[in-house]
Design a protein around this motif. Sequence first.
Motif, PDB file in Angstrom:
ATOM      1  N   GLY A  17       0.973  -0.713   0.233  1.00  0.00           N
ATOM      2  CA  GLY A  17       0.458  -0.010  -0.051  1.00  0.00           C
ATOM      3  C   GLY A  17       0.800   1.446   0.014  1.00  0.00           C
ATOM      4  N   LYS A  18       2.181   1.564  -0.414  1.00  0.00           N
ATOM      5  CA  LYS A  18       2.829   2.204  -0.453  1.00  0.00           C
ATOM      6  C   LYS A  18       2.178   3.492  -0.923  1.00  0.00           C
ATOM      7  CE  LYS A  18       6.284  -0.098  -1.223  1.00  0.00           C
ATOM      8  NZ  LYS A  18       5.902  -1.246  -2.341  1.00  0.00           N
ATOM      9  N   THR A  19       1.918   2.614  -2.759  1.00  0.00           N
ATOM     10  CA  THR A  19       1.645   3.666  -3.599  1.00  0.00           C
ATOM     11  C   THR A  19       0.095   5.353  -2.469  1.00  0.00           C
ATOM     12  OG1 THR A  19       2.398   2.866  -5.834  1.00  0.00           O
ATOM     13  CG2 THR A  19       1.120   4.639  -6.050  1.00  0.00           C
ATOM     14  N   THR A  20      -0.864   4.088  -2.464  1.00  0.00           N
ATOM     15  CA  THR A  20      -1.601   4.491  -1.827  1.00  0.00           C
ATOM     16  C   THR A  20      -1.811   5.181  -0.753  1.00  0.00           C
ATOM     17  OG1 THR A  20      -2.805   2.713  -2.433  1.00  0.00           O
ATOM     18  CG2 THR A  20      -4.071   3.951  -0.566  1.00  0.00           C
ATOM     19  N   LEU A  21      -0.329   4.989  -0.302  1.00  0.00           N
ATOM     20  CA  LEU A  21      -0.276   6.055   0.957  1.00  0.00           C
ATOM     21  C   LEU A  21       0.835   7.813   0.144  1.00  0.00           C
ATOM     22  CD1 LEU A  21       0.654   6.432   3.981  1.00  0.00           C
ATOM     23  CD2 LEU A  21       2.693   5.358   3.727  1.00  0.00           C
ATOM     24  N   ILE A  22       1.403   7.668  -0.628  1.00  0.00           N
ATOM     25  CA  ILE A  22       1.637   8.300  -0.817  1.00  0.00           C
ATOM     26  C   ILE A  22       1.040   9.099  -1.909  1.00  0.00           C
ATOM     27  CG2 ILE A  22       2.961  10.285  -2.493  1.00  0.00           C
ATOM     28  CD1 ILE A  22       5.106   7.306  -1.896  1.00  0.00           C
ATOM     29  N   ARG A  23      -0.093   9.010  -2.389  1.00  0.00           N
ATOM     30  CA  ARG A  23      -1.285   9.399  -3.195  1.00  0.00           C
ATOM     31  C   ARG A  23      -1.968  10.472  -2.068  1.00  0.00           C
ATOM     32  NH1 ARG A  23      -4.127   8.710  -7.845  1.00  0.00           N
ATOM     33  NH2 ARG A  23      -6.091   7.884  -7.159  1.00  0.00           N
ATOM     34  N   HIS A  24      -2.448   9.912  -0.655  1.00  0.00           N
ATOM     35  CA  HIS A  24      -3.193  10.426  -0.242  1.00  0.00           C
ATOM     36  C   HIS A  24      -2.451  11.106   0.273  1.00  0.00           C
ATOM     37  CE1 HIS A  24      -5.251  11.053   3.942  1.00  0.00           C
ATOM     38  NE2 HIS A  24      -5.735  10.780   3.693  1.00  0.00           N
ATOM     39  N   LEU A  25      -1.066  11.262   0.243  1.00  0.00           N
ATOM     40  CA  LEU A  25      -0.199  12.318   1.709  1.00  0.00           C
ATOM     41  C   LEU A  25       0.134  13.892   0.047  1.00  0.00           C
ATOM     42  CD1 LEU A  25       2.208  13.315   2.628  1.00  0.00           C
ATOM     43  CD2 LEU A  25       3.495  12.372   2.224  1.00  0.00           C
ATOM     44  N   LEU A  26       0.296  13.286  -0.782  1.00  0.00           N
ATOM     45  CA  LEU A  26      -0.716  14.282  -2.029  1.00  0.00           C
ATOM     46  C   LEU A  26      -1.853  14.907  -1.864  1.00  0.00           C
ATOM     47  CD1 LEU A  26       1.421  12.247  -5.006  1.00  0.00           C
ATOM     48  CD2 LEU A  26       2.884  14.464  -2.693  1.00  0.00           C
ATOM     49  N   GLN A  27      -2.775  14.433  -1.666  1.00  0.00           N
ATOM     50  CA  GLN A  27      -3.965  14.791  -1.528  1.00  0.00           C
ATOM     51  C   GLN A  27      -4.334  16.043  -0.413  1.00  0.00           C
ATOM     52  OE1 GLN A  27      -6.461  11.321  -2.733  1.00  0.00           O
ATOM     53  NE2 GLN A  27      -6.686  12.072  -4.567  1.00  0.00           N
ATOM     54  N   HIS A  28      -3.572  15.368   0.836  1.00  0.00           N
ATOM     55  CA  HIS A  28      -3.352  15.991   2.552  1.00  0.00           C
ATOM     56  C   HIS A  28      -2.487  16.637   2.374  1.00  0.00           C
ATOM     57  CE1 HIS A  28      -7.049  13.131   1.385  1.00  0.00           C
ATOM     58  NE2 HIS A  28      -7.821  14.699   2.086  1.00  0.00           N
ATOM     59  N   ASN A  29      -2.021  17.233   1.486  1.00  0.00           N
ATOM     60  CA  ASN A  29       0.057  17.653   1.824  1.00  0.00           C
ATOM     61  C   ASN A  29       0.108  18.998   2.870  1.00  0.00           C
ATOM     62  OD1 ASN A  29      -0.903  19.857   0.409  1.00  0.00           O
ATOM     63  ND2 ASN A  29      -0.432  19.165  -1.490  1.00  0.00           N
ATOM     64  N   GLN A  30      -1.151  19.951   3.379  1.00  0.00           N
ATOM     65  CA  GLN A  30      -1.233  20.855   4.173  1.00  0.00           C
ATOM     66  C   GLN A  30      -0.321  21.658   4.585  1.00  0.00           C
ATOM     67  OE1 GLN A  30      -0.568  18.935   8.061  1.00  0.00           O
ATOM     68  NE2 GLN A  30      -2.804  18.149   8.433  1.00  0.00           N
ATOM     69  N   GLY A  31      -0.276  22.024   2.836  1.00  0.00           N
ATOM     70  CA  GLY A  31       0.413  23.096   2.323  1.00  0.00           C
ATOM     71  C   GLY A  31       1.686  23.117   1.661  1.00  0.00           C
ATOM     72  N   ARG A  32       2.284  21.892   1.942  1.00  0.00           N
ATOM     73  CA  ARG A  32       3.718  21.293   2.112  1.00  0.00           C
ATOM     74  C   ARG A  32       4.299  20.964   0.442  1.00  0.00           C
ATOM     75  NH1 ARG A  32       2.442  18.411   6.776  1.00  0.00           N
ATOM     76  NH2 ARG A  32       4.162  19.014   8.466  1.00  0.00           N
ATOM     77  N   ARG A  33       5.499  21.703  -0.156  1.00  0.00           N
ATOM     78  CA  ARG A  33       5.392  20.813  -1.449  1.00  0.00           C
ATOM     79  C   ARG A  33       6.262  20.514  -1.268  1.00  0.00           C
ATOM     80  NH1 ARG A  33       8.516  26.606  -1.926  1.00  0.00           N
ATOM     81  NH2 ARG A  33       8.975  26.185  -0.108  1.00  0.00           N
ATOM     82  N   ILE A  34       6.430  18.889  -2.325  1.00  0.00           N
ATOM     83  CA  ILE A  34       6.696  17.546  -1.665  1.00  0.00           C
ATOM     84  C   ILE A  34       7.399  17.575  -3.125  1.00  0.00           C
ATOM     85  CG2 ILE A  34       6.228  15.476  -1.047  1.00  0.00           C
ATOM     86  CD1 ILE A  34       3.875  16.338   0.449  1.00  0.00           C
ATOM     87  N   ALA A  35       8.090  16.758  -3.311  1.00  0.00           N
ATOM     88  CA  ALA A  35       8.951  15.789  -5.052  1.00  0.00           C
ATOM     89  C   ALA A  35       8.496  14.370  -4.167  1.00  0.00           C
ATOM     90  CB  ALA A  35      10.420  16.354  -5.167  1.00  0.00           C
ATOM     91  N   VAL A  36       7.983  13.638  -5.773  1.00  0.00           N
ATOM     92  CA  VAL A  36       8.136  12.235  -5.246  1.00  0.00           C
ATOM     93  C   VAL A  36       8.850  11.196  -6.143  1.00  0.00           C
ATOM     94  CG1 VAL A  36       6.546  10.653  -5.152  1.00  0.00           C
ATOM     95  CG2 VAL A  36       5.248  12.117  -3.975  1.00  0.00           C
ATOM     96  N   LEU A  37       9.885  10.097  -5.507  1.00  0.00           N
ATOM     97  CA  LEU A  37      10.949   9.747  -6.842  1.00  0.00           C
ATOM     98  C   LEU A  37      10.420   8.400  -6.464  1.00  0.00           C
ATOM     99  CD1 LEU A  37      13.389   9.229  -8.333  1.00  0.00           C
ATOM    100  CD2 LEU A  37      14.845   9.229  -6.209  1.00  0.00           C
ATOM    101  N   VAL A  38      10.018   7.755  -7.448  1.00  0.00           N
ATOM    102  CA  VAL A  38       9.350   6.094  -7.388  1.00  0.00           C
ATOM    103  C   VAL A  38       9.906   5.260  -7.880  1.00  0.00           C
ATOM    104  CG1 VAL A  38       7.517   5.020  -8.173  1.00  0.00           C
ATOM    105  CG2 VAL A  38       6.877   7.517  -7.812  1.00  0.00           C
ATOM    106  N   ASN A  39      11.057   4.621  -7.485  1.00  0.00           N
ATOM    107  CA  ASN A  39      11.568   3.190  -8.085  1.00  0.00           C
ATOM    108  C   ASN A  39      10.520   1.928  -8.249  1.00  0.00           C
ATOM    109  OD1 ASN A  39      13.776   0.557  -7.064  1.00  0.00           O
ATOM    110  ND2 ASN A  39      14.046   1.737  -8.504  1.00  0.00           N
TER     111      ASN A  39
END
Length: 345
Positions: A17-39
């Motif tokens: 469930g890693k991708t599901t977790l990061i999708r939720h983080l991006l959708q609820h980022n509380q204003g944080r500017r987040i870059a995601v690196l996917v391997n």
Amino acid sequence: MPAKLPVTVITGFLGAGKTTLIRHLLQHNQGRRIAVLVNEFGEVGIDGDLLRSCQVCDEDEDSGSNILELANGCLCCTVQEEFLPTMQELLLRRDRLDNIVIETSGLALPKPLVQAFRWQEIRTGATVDGVVTVVDCEAIAEDRLVSDLPALEAQRQADDSLEHETPLEELFEDQLNCADMVLLTKCDRVADDRYYQIRTWLESQVRPGVKLVPCHQGEIESSVLLGFNASVEEDLENRPSHHDGEHDHDHDDEINSICLTFDQPLNPKTLIQRLQNLVEREEIYRIKGFVNVANKPMRMVLQGVGQRFESFFDRPWKPDESRQTRLVFIGQGLERERLTGIFEG
């Protein structure tokens, strides 16, 4: 801008469930500017495409490049060739970022990746804020990804010299050993007594102070997921690995991935039945991809671990993209001819 850009490493087994977790983080980022690196382990960047489909980045015309992919296999094997230049590219944008999140593939060791943050080219600009390991409780409860846990532990205690661990079990232990937090997914699919057994066992495997946190559908506050301030690269001596002392490591030669592409529309029910039959005959750890469903304007996402398959429609097909079914199979000794045989006719 902080002295060093904080990096969170999300690791865990296939389908946890890693991708599901990061999708939720991006959708609820509380204003944080987040870059995601996917391997991504496989020929097609399925997980990266899923993250981009969250549509959060559409608000900023420049932030589409904030999701990057390394698609030629295990990140712990390609750190110098691909990871270093990618991180250097991200560090050039430090003034536009608050956090970096790295999603490792299900077959990547976390420690070699963290060690790369000791390199001079990276250490002055970034630090590993924390390592989060995602664990699929349902999979463990059904003994599908790891063998009988009590029996395995009893055997290990009885005779440490026995060669009883498979490479996948070693990987699982390495991911737990490196964790600052363990997220437990799919807990609602496990009976209460079995969940208690799993949690008790996991607590005995992690370092003192590492918390186990239930997580449903990736729904966890970003303030919990980010901000460990652990400087993990400076604490590797306390995070043992089966591969300590090795300059390089080899995955089991049998582990491979195969991508199949189909132009014709498919029936989801028939497809899943055929895939379930295939899993019974082949050593397949995970199946994931996108499906072109007949008479549907939406793209269907399909993910399978063992006999369990999940699907949902994530977005409409774009006018400029081919409506193709793309499935990635990850397992042992997979051969393209045998896999394509299930779709004949």
